[in-house]
Design a protein around this motif. Structure first.
Motif, PDB file in Angstrom:
ATOM      1  N   ALA A 118      83.152  52.143 -31.884  1.00 46.87           N
ATOM      2  CA  ALA A 118      84.399  52.077 -31.117  1.00 46.87           C
ATOM      3  C   ALA A 118      85.119  50.770 -31.418  1.00 46.87           C
ATOM      4  O   ALA A 118      84.545  49.829 -31.991  1.00 46.87           O
ATOM      5  CB  ALA A 118      84.109  52.177 -29.620  1.00 46.87           C
ATOM      6  N   TYR A 119      86.384  50.742 -31.035  1.00 49.11           N
ATOM      7  CA  TYR A 119      87.112  49.485 -30.958  1.00 49.11           C
ATOM      8  C   TYR A 119      88.006  49.566 -29.740  1.00 49.11           C
ATOM      9  O   TYR A 119      88.411  50.653 -29.307  1.00 49.11           O
ATOM     10  CB  TYR A 119      87.949  49.221 -32.224  1.00 49.11           C
ATOM     11  CG  TYR A 119      89.302  49.886 -32.215  1.00 49.11           C
ATOM     12  CD1 TYR A 119      90.419  49.242 -31.676  1.00 49.11           C
ATOM     13  CD2 TYR A 119      89.468  51.182 -32.707  1.00 49.11           C
ATOM     14  CE1 TYR A 119      91.662  49.861 -31.652  1.00 49.11           C
ATOM     15  CE2 TYR A 119      90.695  51.811 -32.683  1.00 49.11           C
ATOM     16  CZ  TYR A 119      91.797  51.151 -32.148  1.00 49.11           C
ATOM     17  OH  TYR A 119      93.016  51.769 -32.102  1.00 49.11           O
ATOM     18  N   PHE A 120      88.297  48.441 -29.143  1.00 46.82           N
ATOM     19  CA  PHE A 120      89.268  48.434 -28.054  1.00 46.82           C
ATOM     20  C   PHE A 120      89.950  47.077 -27.983  1.00 46.82           C
ATOM     21  O   PHE A 120      89.353  46.034 -28.237  1.00 46.82           O
ATOM     22  CB  PHE A 120      88.657  48.817 -26.698  1.00 46.82           C
ATOM     23  CG  PHE A 120      87.287  48.299 -26.433  1.00 46.82           C
ATOM     24  CD1 PHE A 120      87.081  47.075 -25.821  1.00 46.82           C
ATOM     25  CD2 PHE A 120      86.177  49.062 -26.779  1.00 46.82           C
ATOM     26  CE1 PHE A 120      85.818  46.622 -25.549  1.00 46.82           C
ATOM     27  CE2 PHE A 120      84.899  48.599 -26.514  1.00 46.82           C
ATOM     28  CZ  PHE A 120      84.713  47.379 -25.899  1.00 46.82           C
ATOM     29  N   ASP A 121      91.247  47.134 -27.687  1.00 46.71           N
ATOM     30  CA  ASP A 121      92.105  45.949 -27.640  1.00 46.71           C
ATOM     31  C   ASP A 121      92.755  45.841 -26.269  1.00 46.71           C
ATOM     32  O   ASP A 121      92.949  46.838 -25.573  1.00 46.71           O
ATOM     33  CB  ASP A 121      93.219  46.042 -28.685  1.00 46.71           C
ATOM     34  CG  ASP A 121      92.706  46.161 -30.108  1.00 46.71           C
ATOM     35  OD1 ASP A 121      91.654  45.561 -30.390  1.00 46.71           O
ATOM     36  OD2 ASP A 121      93.364  46.844 -30.914  1.00 46.71           O
TER      37      ASP A 121
ATOM     38  N   SER B  64      95.219  46.040 -35.072  1.00 43.02           N
ATOM     39  CA  SER B  64      94.407  44.828 -34.940  1.00 43.02           C
ATOM     40  C   SER B  64      93.271  44.829 -35.959  1.00 43.02           C
ATOM     41  O   SER B  64      92.969  45.845 -36.595  1.00 43.02           O
ATOM     42  CB  SER B  64      93.813  44.746 -33.530  1.00 43.02           C
ATOM     43  OG  SER B  64      92.851  45.780 -33.348  1.00 43.02           O
ATOM     44  N   LYS B  65      92.632  43.662 -36.112  1.00 42.46           N
ATOM     45  CA  LYS B  65      91.469  43.566 -37.006  1.00 42.46           C
ATOM     46  C   LYS B  65      90.392  44.555 -36.581  1.00 42.46           C
ATOM     47  O   LYS B  65      89.728  45.169 -37.430  1.00 42.46           O
ATOM     48  CB  LYS B  65      90.916  42.138 -36.995  1.00 42.46           C
ATOM     49  CG  LYS B  65      91.823  41.089 -37.602  1.00 42.46           C
ATOM     50  CD  LYS B  65      91.138  39.728 -37.576  1.00 42.46           C
ATOM     51  CE  LYS B  65      92.004  38.637 -38.220  1.00 42.46           C
ATOM     52  NZ  LYS B  65      93.192  38.338 -37.385  1.00 42.46           N
ATOM     53  N   ALA B  66      90.191  44.716 -35.265  1.00 44.03           N
ATOM     54  CA  ALA B  66      89.178  45.649 -34.773  1.00 44.03           C
ATOM     55  C   ALA B  66      89.533  47.078 -35.157  1.00 44.03           C
ATOM     56  O   ALA B  66      88.669  47.854 -35.598  1.00 44.03           O
ATOM     57  CB  ALA B  66      89.047  45.518 -33.249  1.00 44.03           C
ATOM     58  N   GLU B  67      90.809  47.438 -34.995  1.00 42.89           N
ATOM     59  CA  GLU B  67      91.246  48.793 -35.346  1.00 42.89           C
ATOM     60  C   GLU B  67      91.076  49.051 -36.839  1.00 42.89           C
ATOM     61  O   GLU B  67      90.583  50.116 -37.256  1.00 42.89           O
ATOM     62  CB  GLU B  67      92.700  48.996 -34.937  1.00 42.89           C
ATOM     63  CG  GLU B  67      93.240  50.383 -35.255  1.00 42.89           C
ATOM     64  CD  GLU B  67      94.692  50.568 -34.852  1.00 42.89           C
ATOM     65  OE1 GLU B  67      95.263  51.617 -35.195  1.00 42.89           O
ATOM     66  OE2 GLU B  67      95.253  49.657 -34.203  1.00 42.89           O
TER      67      GLU B  67
ATOM     68  N   ALA C 140      76.238  46.201 -32.340  1.00 43.85           N
ATOM     69  CA  ALA C 140      76.719  44.895 -32.789  1.00 43.85           C
ATOM     70  C   ALA C 140      78.188  44.812 -32.392  1.00 43.85           C
ATOM     71  O   ALA C 140      78.983  45.705 -32.717  1.00 43.85           O
ATOM     72  CB  ALA C 140      76.574  44.756 -34.306  1.00 43.85           C
ATOM     73  N   VAL C 141      78.546  43.770 -31.670  1.00 46.11           N
ATOM     74  CA  VAL C 141      79.909  43.606 -31.160  1.00 46.11           C
ATOM     75  C   VAL C 141      80.549  42.404 -31.842  1.00 46.11           C
ATOM     76  O   VAL C 141      79.998  41.297 -31.798  1.00 46.11           O
ATOM     77  CB  VAL C 141      79.904  43.396 -29.631  1.00 46.11           C
ATOM     78  CG1 VAL C 141      81.333  43.210 -29.125  1.00 46.11           C
ATOM     79  CG2 VAL C 141      79.228  44.563 -28.933  1.00 46.11           C
ATOM     80  N   LYS C 142      81.689  42.631 -32.459  1.00 42.81           N
ATOM     81  CA  LYS C 142      82.452  41.521 -33.018  1.00 42.81           C
ATOM     82  C   LYS C 142      83.626  41.256 -32.093  1.00 42.81           C
ATOM     83  O   LYS C 142      84.521  42.097 -31.927  1.00 42.81           O
ATOM     84  CB  LYS C 142      82.956  41.842 -34.427  1.00 42.81           C
ATOM     85  CG  LYS C 142      83.647  40.648 -35.088  1.00 42.81           C
ATOM     86  CD  LYS C 142      83.823  40.840 -36.579  1.00 42.81           C
ATOM     87  CE  LYS C 142      84.345  39.570 -37.241  1.00 42.81           C
ATOM     88  NZ  LYS C 142      84.438  39.709 -38.710  1.00 42.81           N
ATOM     89  N   ALA C 143      83.595  40.082 -31.453  1.00 45.31           N
ATOM     90  CA  ALA C 143      84.672  39.677 -30.552  1.00 45.31           C
ATOM     91  C   ALA C 143      85.624  38.790 -31.340  1.00 45.31           C
ATOM     92  O   ALA C 143      85.288  37.657 -31.709  1.00 45.31           O
ATOM     93  CB  ALA C 143      84.095  38.931 -29.355  1.00 45.31           C
ATOM     94  N   PHE C 144      86.806  39.300 -31.615  1.00 48.19           N
ATOM     95  CA  PHE C 144      87.778  38.551 -32.405  1.00 48.19           C
ATOM     96  C   PHE C 144      88.453  37.488 -31.539  1.00 48.19           C
ATOM     97  O   PHE C 144      88.796  37.727 -30.378  1.00 48.19           O
ATOM     98  CB  PHE C 144      88.829  39.498 -32.982  1.00 48.19           C
ATOM     99  CG  PHE C 144      88.291  40.411 -34.039  1.00 48.19           C
ATOM    100  CD1 PHE C 144      88.202  40.001 -35.351  1.00 48.19           C
ATOM    101  CD2 PHE C 144      87.840  41.680 -33.709  1.00 48.19           C
ATOM    102  CE1 PHE C 144      87.699  40.842 -36.340  1.00 48.19           C
ATOM    103  CE2 PHE C 144      87.332  42.538 -34.678  1.00 48.19           C
ATOM    104  CZ  PHE C 144      87.255  42.114 -35.997  1.00 48.19           C
TER     105      PHE C 144
END
Length: 484
Positions: free
Chosen positions: A111-114, A87-90, A67-71
């Motif tokens: 994972a998360y990546f910005d 970030s929100k993802a982090e 599941a990918v959340k794209a902010f």
């Protein structure tokens, strides 16, 4: 899942990934990742400023469903904050790992990546394990309200949710956005709920120990009728909550309710999503039956009920009294000297009420045999539906055949007011079947209690409207009511 966390630096992206999944993320797989997440049409879980989709990742013959959340892009002030705090993802990734490591339900973070351009956040993604067939607490409540679920069912679900929130708080996690939509779970084929999965963790804070105020802030965003929210809180605290919690809860709750009501003005052009399950009914229209006590449940505390009492109803009653004050006074004067002056024969005036569907009817008949000549009152409830109505009809016929006088009560719910055609069909069906067998019919049950679905004189008029034609059709029946 026990796995170390490693830094991720691929092309323009910086972030972290669980070691077990690092092979899925290289320059080739991340090239065009953002465009794919924003444009995919299939597997969209949530649409809006932030988009959540399901993607299949493949590498070296292995596959991974995530599941990918794209902010979405944000303003410079939030960019400045996220550059310092993450970030929100982090923050989601770190919070998810914290909860997982302490045995609290949340989809496994992967994972998360910005992508930063200087101090401006251009792209940001949070990836977690995709858990099949999750349903949110919000959608399950909406479904239960529309299907007229029993009170026992709802209380069991509240107990399940309360235990999960308590476990999350006790490990030191303050969610800070704990709406119904952010608690999800799986439901088995037997209807059993799985572990509650907490999502949308980016606003969360980790504490050594949460204060009563912090716990209250989480509860303040849960959308339930006030009486059921009180049940949830009492289950959470295993009794009465601390005074500090109650004080903070009242304050936060007022703020949240204002925030909810002001949404249309704050975001006049934002579309509100509507899923297949529909939307919440208005709180004053939520009606729940309690089979244990065979009556309607109290859904709202007094302070909340008062909001839905129309001021106009008081003026209508006052005007009616003034309009006929002369007649009322003359009748009062006529009746007063007769009060307690005449003997009343009570023979044949006692009766007993039987419960048609929520209790063992055959056992009730066995006990009734010991009461010779006693009349019977049997309830028909609008919310129960055709199968129960037919069962009640058969029971009336059985009682009449045994020589009993039978009176019936036609019990309304909130749907009887909001769906007048359904109420009229209910009355017509029952009376067409047994109209010539009963001595009296009671209409408007307990209209002085809001929990029975009547909020004012206009609602009562709506319930009585079908009687005009029914009285013409069944002149031998005495219609009585309201019963208070």
């Amino acid at each position: 899942m026990k796995s170390g966390v490693e830094k991720l630096s691929v092309g323009k992206f910086q972030g972290q990934v669980l070691s077990a999944f690092k092979s899925f993320f290289d320059e080739e797989s991340l090239s065009g990742f953002g465009e794919r997440a924003r444009s995919v049409k299939k597997g969209v879980l949530s649409e809006g400023r932030h988009r959540v989709v399901v993607l299949d990742l493949e590498k070296n013959g292995k596959s991974l469903k995530v599941a990918v959340k794209a902010f979405g892009r944000q303003g410079c002030i939030k960019d400045f904050y996220d550059f310092r705090k993450g970030s929100k993802a982090e923050r989601s990734f770190k919070a998810g790992n914290f909860l997982k490591s302490r045995g609290v339900g949340t989809p496994q973070p992967i994972a998360y990546f910005d992508c930063w351009e200087g101090k401006h956040l251009v792209e940001s993604f949070y990836l977690s394990d995709y858990v099949e067939s999750l349903i949110s607490f919000k959608d399950s409540l909406i479904q239960a309200y529309h299907e007229k679920a029993d009170c026992r069912f709802l209380v069991a679900r509240l107990s399940h949710i309360a235990s999960a929130i308590r476990r999350m708080h006790d490990v030191g996690f303050w969610h800070r956005d704990l709406g119904n939509q952010n608690m999800e779970f799986q439901v088995s084929s037997k209807g059993e709920w799985g572990e509650v999965q907490f999502i949308d963790l980016n606003r969360g804070r980790i504490r050594e120990d949460l204060s009563a105020k912090e716990r209250a802030q989480d509860f303040s965003r849960i959308r339930l009728p006030s009486a059921f929210l009180n049940v949830l809180v009492r289950i959470y605290w295993k009794g009465n909550p601390p005074r500090e919690f109650n004080k903070e809860m009242r304050s936060r709750r007022r703020g949240f309710e204002w925030w909810e009501r002001s949404r249309r003005w704050r975001h006049p052009f934002r579309k509100r999503s509507r899923k297949a399950v529909g939307s919440y009914p208005e709180v004053q229209n939520i009606w729940i039956w309690d089979r244990e006590s065979a009556q309607a449940s109290i859904t709202m505390e007094r302070y909340e009920r008062k909001r839905y009492y129309s001021l106009g109803r008081h003026f209508k009653v006052a005007w009616s009294v003034l309009k006929f004050a002369g007649r009322i006074w003359r009748e009062y004067r006529r009746q007063l000297p007769l009060a307690y002056q005449s003997r009343v024969d009570l023979k044949g005036r006692f009766g007993v009420a039987l419960e048609s569907t929520d209790l063992d009817f055959n056992r009730q008949l066995e006990l009734l045999e010991k009461l010779e000549g006693v009349s019977v009152l049997l309830r028909f409830c609008h919310h129960e539906g055709m199968s129960c109505w037919k069962e009640g009809v058969a029971q009336v016929k059985e009682l009449v055949a045994s020589g009993r006088k039978v009176m019936i009560a036609m019990v309304q719910d909130r749907g009887a007011v909001s769906e007048p055609d359904s109420w009229a069909r209910f009355l017509s069906f029952v009376l067409d079947e047994i109209g010539g067998l009963v001595t009296a019919v009671e209409i408007c049950h307990a209209v002085n209690r809001m929990k029975w679905g009547v909020h004012g004189p206009d609602d009562q008029v709506a319930l009585l409207s079908p009687l005009v034609k029914l009285q013409e059709k069944f002149p031998e029946i005495t219609f009585t009511g309201p019963a208070c």
